[in-house]
Write a protein that holds these residues in place. Sequence first.
Motif, PDB file in Angstrom:
ATOM      1  N   VAL A 154       0.854  -1.180   0.000  1.00  0.00           N
ATOM      2  CA  VAL A 154       0.000   0.000   0.000  1.00  0.00           C
ATOM      3  C   VAL A 154       0.895   1.237   0.000  1.00  0.00           C
ATOM      4  O   VAL A 154       1.762   1.363   0.865  1.00  0.00           O
ATOM      5  CB  VAL A 154      -0.929   0.041   1.230  1.00  0.00           C
ATOM      6  N   HIS A 155       0.683   2.119  -0.964  1.00  0.00           N
ATOM      7  CA  HIS A 155       1.331   3.427  -0.970  1.00  0.00           C
ATOM      8  C   HIS A 155       0.272   4.465  -0.617  1.00  0.00           C
ATOM      9  O   HIS A 155      -0.811   4.456  -1.224  1.00  0.00           O
ATOM     10  CB  HIS A 155       1.930   3.741  -2.343  1.00  0.00           C
ATOM     11  N   TYR A 156       0.562   5.341   0.304  1.00  0.00           N
ATOM     12  CA  TYR A 156      -0.442   6.307   0.732  1.00  0.00           C
ATOM     13  C   TYR A 156       0.194   7.598   1.211  1.00  0.00           C
ATOM     14  O   TYR A 156       1.394   7.659   1.474  1.00  0.00           O
ATOM     15  CB  TYR A 156      -1.342   5.712   1.815  1.00  0.00           C
ATOM     16  N   SER A 157      -0.625   8.630   1.329  1.00  0.00           N
ATOM     17  CA  SER A 157      -0.130   9.935   1.752  1.00  0.00           C
ATOM     18  C   SER A 157      -1.300  10.755   2.272  1.00  0.00           C
ATOM     19  O   SER A 157      -2.453  10.386   2.110  1.00  0.00           O
ATOM     20  CB  SER A 157       0.535  10.658   0.567  1.00  0.00           C
ATOM     21  N   GLY A 158      -0.986  11.853   2.929  1.00  0.00           N
ATOM     22  CA  GLY A 158      -2.030  12.735   3.426  1.00  0.00           C
ATOM     23  C   GLY A 158      -1.746  13.203   4.838  1.00  0.00           C
ATOM     24  O   GLY A 158      -0.613  13.196   5.302  1.00  0.00           O
ATOM     25  N   THR A 159      -2.794  13.602   5.529  1.00  0.00           N
ATOM     26  CA  THR A 159      -2.680  14.105   6.890  1.00  0.00           C
ATOM     27  C   THR A 159      -3.056  13.021   7.882  1.00  0.00           C
ATOM     28  O   THR A 159      -4.209  12.592   7.919  1.00  0.00           O
ATOM     29  CB  THR A 159      -3.601  15.328   7.100  1.00  0.00           C
ATOM     30  N   PRO A 160      -2.122  12.526   8.671  1.00  0.00           N
ATOM     31  CA  PRO A 160      -2.458  11.489   9.660  1.00  0.00           C
ATOM     32  C   PRO A 160      -3.331  12.059  10.761  1.00  0.00           C
ATOM     33  O   PRO A 160      -3.197  13.228  11.134  1.00  0.00           O
ATOM     34  CB  PRO A 160      -1.093  11.058  10.194  1.00  0.00           C
ATOM     35  N   GLU A 161      -4.194  11.237  11.298  1.00  0.00           N
ATOM     36  CA  GLU A 161      -5.187  11.694  12.253  1.00  0.00           C
ATOM     37  C   GLU A 161      -4.779  11.445  13.705  1.00  0.00           C
ATOM     38  O   GLU A 161      -4.063  10.496  14.004  1.00  0.00           O
ATOM     39  CB  GLU A 161      -6.532  11.001  12.002  1.00  0.00           C
ATOM     40  N   THR A 162      -5.244  12.317  14.568  1.00  0.00           N
ATOM     41  CA  THR A 162      -5.263  12.041  16.001  1.00  0.00           C
ATOM     42  C   THR A 162      -6.659  11.547  16.335  1.00  0.00           C
ATOM     43  O   THR A 162      -7.642  12.223  16.053  1.00  0.00           O
ATOM     44  CB  THR A 162      -4.919  13.299  16.816  1.00  0.00           C
ATOM     45  N   ILE A 163      -6.745  10.354  16.888  1.00  0.00           N
ATOM     46  CA  ILE A 163      -8.026   9.695  17.151  1.00  0.00           C
ATOM     47  C   ILE A 163      -8.427   9.915  18.603  1.00  0.00           C
ATOM     48  O   ILE A 163      -7.604   9.757  19.512  1.00  0.00           O
ATOM     49  CB  ILE A 163      -7.920   8.186  16.844  1.00  0.00           C
ATOM     50  N   THR A 164      -9.674  10.275  18.831  1.00  0.00           N
ATOM     51  CA  THR A 164     -10.192  10.428  20.190  1.00  0.00           C
ATOM     52  C   THR A 164     -10.892   9.148  20.616  1.00  0.00           C
ATOM     53  O   THR A 164     -11.809   8.669  19.940  1.00  0.00           O
ATOM     54  CB  THR A 164     -11.167  11.612  20.284  1.00  0.00           C
ATOM     55  N   ASP A 165     -10.444   8.579  21.738  1.00  0.00           N
ATOM     56  CA  ASP A 165     -11.028   7.345  22.263  1.00  0.00           C
ATOM     57  C   ASP A 165     -12.417   7.599  22.837  1.00  0.00           C
ATOM     58  O   ASP A 165     -12.772   8.741  23.151  1.00  0.00           O
ATOM     59  CB  ASP A 165     -10.148   6.792  23.392  1.00  0.00           C
ATOM     60  N   PRO A 166     -13.179   6.524  23.073  1.00  0.00           N
ATOM     61  CA  PRO A 166     -14.464   6.687  23.766  1.00  0.00           C
ATOM     62  C   PRO A 166     -14.332   7.317  25.151  1.00  0.00           C
ATOM     63  O   PRO A 166     -15.277   7.940  25.633  1.00  0.00           O
ATOM     64  CB  PRO A 166     -14.983   5.241  23.859  1.00  0.00           C
ATOM     65  N   ASP A 167     -13.159   7.176  25.807  1.00  0.00           N
ATOM     66  CA  ASP A 167     -12.990   7.784  27.133  1.00  0.00           C
ATOM     67  C   ASP A 167     -12.509   9.231  27.057  1.00  0.00           C
ATOM     68  O   ASP A 167     -12.257   9.874  28.077  1.00  0.00           O
ATOM     69  CB  ASP A 167     -12.045   6.958  28.010  1.00  0.00           C
ATOM     70  N   GLY A 168     -12.357   9.755  25.835  1.00  0.00           N
ATOM     71  CA  GLY A 168     -11.994  11.151  25.659  1.00  0.00           C
ATOM     72  C   GLY A 168     -10.522  11.425  25.493  1.00  0.00           C
ATOM     73  O   GLY A 168     -10.131  12.559  25.211  1.00  0.00           O
ATOM     74  N   SER A 169      -9.666  10.424  25.658  1.00  0.00           N
ATOM     75  CA  SER A 169      -8.224  10.628  25.488  1.00  0.00           C
ATOM     76  C   SER A 169      -7.857  10.505  24.006  1.00  0.00           C
ATOM     77  O   SER A 169      -8.607   9.958  23.197  1.00  0.00           O
ATOM     78  CB  SER A 169      -7.449   9.623  26.331  1.00  0.00           C
ATOM     79  N   ASP A 170      -6.682  11.023  23.656  1.00  0.00           N
ATOM     80  CA  ASP A 170      -6.241  11.063  22.261  1.00  0.00           C
ATOM     81  C   ASP A 170      -5.104  10.091  22.010  1.00  0.00           C
ATOM     82  O   ASP A 170      -4.235   9.875  22.857  1.00  0.00           O
ATOM     83  CB  ASP A 170      -5.775  12.479  21.900  1.00  0.00           C
ATOM     84  N   GLU A 171      -5.091   9.521  20.799  1.00  0.00           N
ATOM     85  CA  GLU A 171      -4.052   8.599  20.378  1.00  0.00           C
ATOM     86  C   GLU A 171      -3.857   8.748  18.885  1.00  0.00           C
ATOM     87  O   GLU A 171      -4.284   9.736  18.286  1.00  0.00           O
ATOM     88  CB  GLU A 171      -4.454   7.166  20.738  1.00  0.00           C
ATOM     89  N   GLY A 172      -3.198   7.770  18.266  1.00  0.00           N
ATOM     90  CA  GLY A 172      -2.930   7.851  16.841  1.00  0.00           C
ATOM     91  C   GLY A 172      -1.634   8.581  16.590  1.00  0.00           C
ATOM     92  O   GLY A 172      -0.634   8.358  17.272  1.00  0.00           O
ATOM     93  N   TRP A 173      -1.625   9.467  15.602  1.00  0.00           N
ATOM     94  CA  TRP A 173      -0.432  10.248  15.278  1.00  0.00           C
ATOM     95  C   TRP A 173      -0.572  11.619  15.911  1.00  0.00           C
ATOM     96  O   TRP A 173      -1.457  12.403  15.559  1.00  0.00           O
ATOM     97  CB  TRP A 173      -0.279  10.364  13.763  1.00  0.00           C
ATOM     98  N   ARG A 174       0.310  11.936  16.845  1.00  0.00           N
ATOM     99  CA  ARG A 174       0.205  13.170  17.618  1.00  0.00           C
ATOM    100  C   ARG A 174       1.390  14.088  17.321  1.00  0.00           C
ATOM    101  O   ARG A 174       2.524  13.747  17.666  1.00  0.00           O
ATOM    102  CB  ARG A 174       0.173  12.863  19.120  1.00  0.00           C
ATOM    103  N   PRO A 175       1.160  15.227  16.677  1.00  0.00           N
ATOM    104  CA  PRO A 175       2.246  16.200  16.516  1.00  0.00           C
ATOM    105  C   PRO A 175       2.699  16.703  17.882  1.00  0.00           C
ATOM    106  O   PRO A 175       1.899  16.890  18.792  1.00  0.00           O
ATOM    107  CB  PRO A 175       1.597  17.326  15.699  1.00  0.00           C
TER     108      PRO A 175
END
Length: 495
Positions: A154-175
């Motif tokens: 898979v080749h891909y590009s774009g803006t990676p997301e910060t994901i908000t969990d059901p408990d309100g905390s953030d994960e994923g790709w964090r600048p």
Amino acid sequence: MSRSARLAPTVAPSLRTLTVALSLTLTLGLTACSGTGGVHATSGSAGVGDPYFPKSGNGGYDVTHYDLTPAYTPDTSDTSETRDSATAPTLTASATVTARATTPLSTFDLDFQGMKVNSLTVDGKKASWTRSGQELKVRPSAALRKGRTFRTTVHYSGTPETITDPDGSDEGWRPTADGALALGEPTGSMAWFPGNDHPSDKATYDITITVPKGLQAFSNGELRSETTTGTARATTYSWHTPQPMATYLATVAIGHYDITRTTTRNGLPVYVAVDPQEAAASRKVLARLPEIMEWEEYNFGPYPFSSTGAIVDRGGDAGYALETQNRPFFPGAPDTATLVHELAHQWYGDSVTPKTWRDMWLNEGFATYAEWLWAEDHDGDTAQQTFDALYRGTYFDDKADDDAVWAFPPATPTSAAHISDSPVYERGAMVLHKIRRTVGDARFYDIIQGWAATHRHGNADTADFTAYVEKMAPGKDFTEIWKDWLYGHGKPARP
């Protein structure tokens, strides 16, 4: 994961521009099937039916290796290290993953949220794909036979997301202020690489990260090479994780770090990366890491991985500590209890990984009880005193926190939003202490060491654990513990 740190207020970061190259290749087992005969194939399921995250993971294949090669380029128009002036990041990349088809497949899914898919091949041949939410559905040019391997790129590009969990905390790709940070529990890994994002499918990893010269890149496993190219003005760090790892435990930390590479007394490599702003505050506690490792090996059995360490970033870069495999992540200098907790997860959670997110207490109850045992062995409260304070409702400063211990049974959190709540941690630890009181210290340590050894690098659930305890302590009655403490609602009538 450290619950107290997890619940700390998070600082919502502004985004910094970045560029990362990432191409994902999956080696799964492929047998060609003509359109007129051969393999009778079906679609792999989108999701494995996790009770709290039903869309996570995918059916029909078993990944055995990921080879990810992200390349990071910050926004050259912004030289400030303040997130207020950062702009949205972009990613591009290449990677390879190896897995096995567990059923004949005409299509299969990958978990991948956000970013643009530029091209996709299966075993070198162009494949079609569609997207819906976090699902990337792949249709190879020929059906995949059960038991064979196949490769998907898979080749891909774009803006990676910060994901908000059901408990309100953030994960994923964090600048972050000077780079980026990838954290994955429970579903954040799909923000920066496609994969089978569920703890039930573990794999080995190679993560090769290219960053501008002057930045460092930390990840899981051992550093195989560090190469700087003068023309590209970039440095490439190649990290190898030889033991199986769940996707949520994969991490990348990019920034400016003070890096130390040492070994424990038995020769285990120790990699520690500390943001310079946290170096002074972290020095004393991180110096105890080899001592803590030796104590945990004595209590929990042989260390299951080939290196250890820690990543300490700035306090605002995340709102929680996390047991990322081989080297836990900390937002700011950790205290000793938190370091003990996250290192204990290397046995309980990272090596012995839950089959579903319902079984989180097998991670957090064990790591919390490790804190109690450390205090008991180092002139603090005994585990019994901690247990009694929790039962009496005098453990926390806030009565609401004391009451929260009894909100639900540790083995059955009420929803995805509560898998990191107090019953999973404190009441989970209380279950372990009840087992210890029932069987005695010698048998208890046999149980927790044997549990880690029996399921080393595997997956297990609560039913597996209760059966194992009963097998290891024949003649003991655990009915009350399972009924009232592990599965029972409300506060048990007797401590």
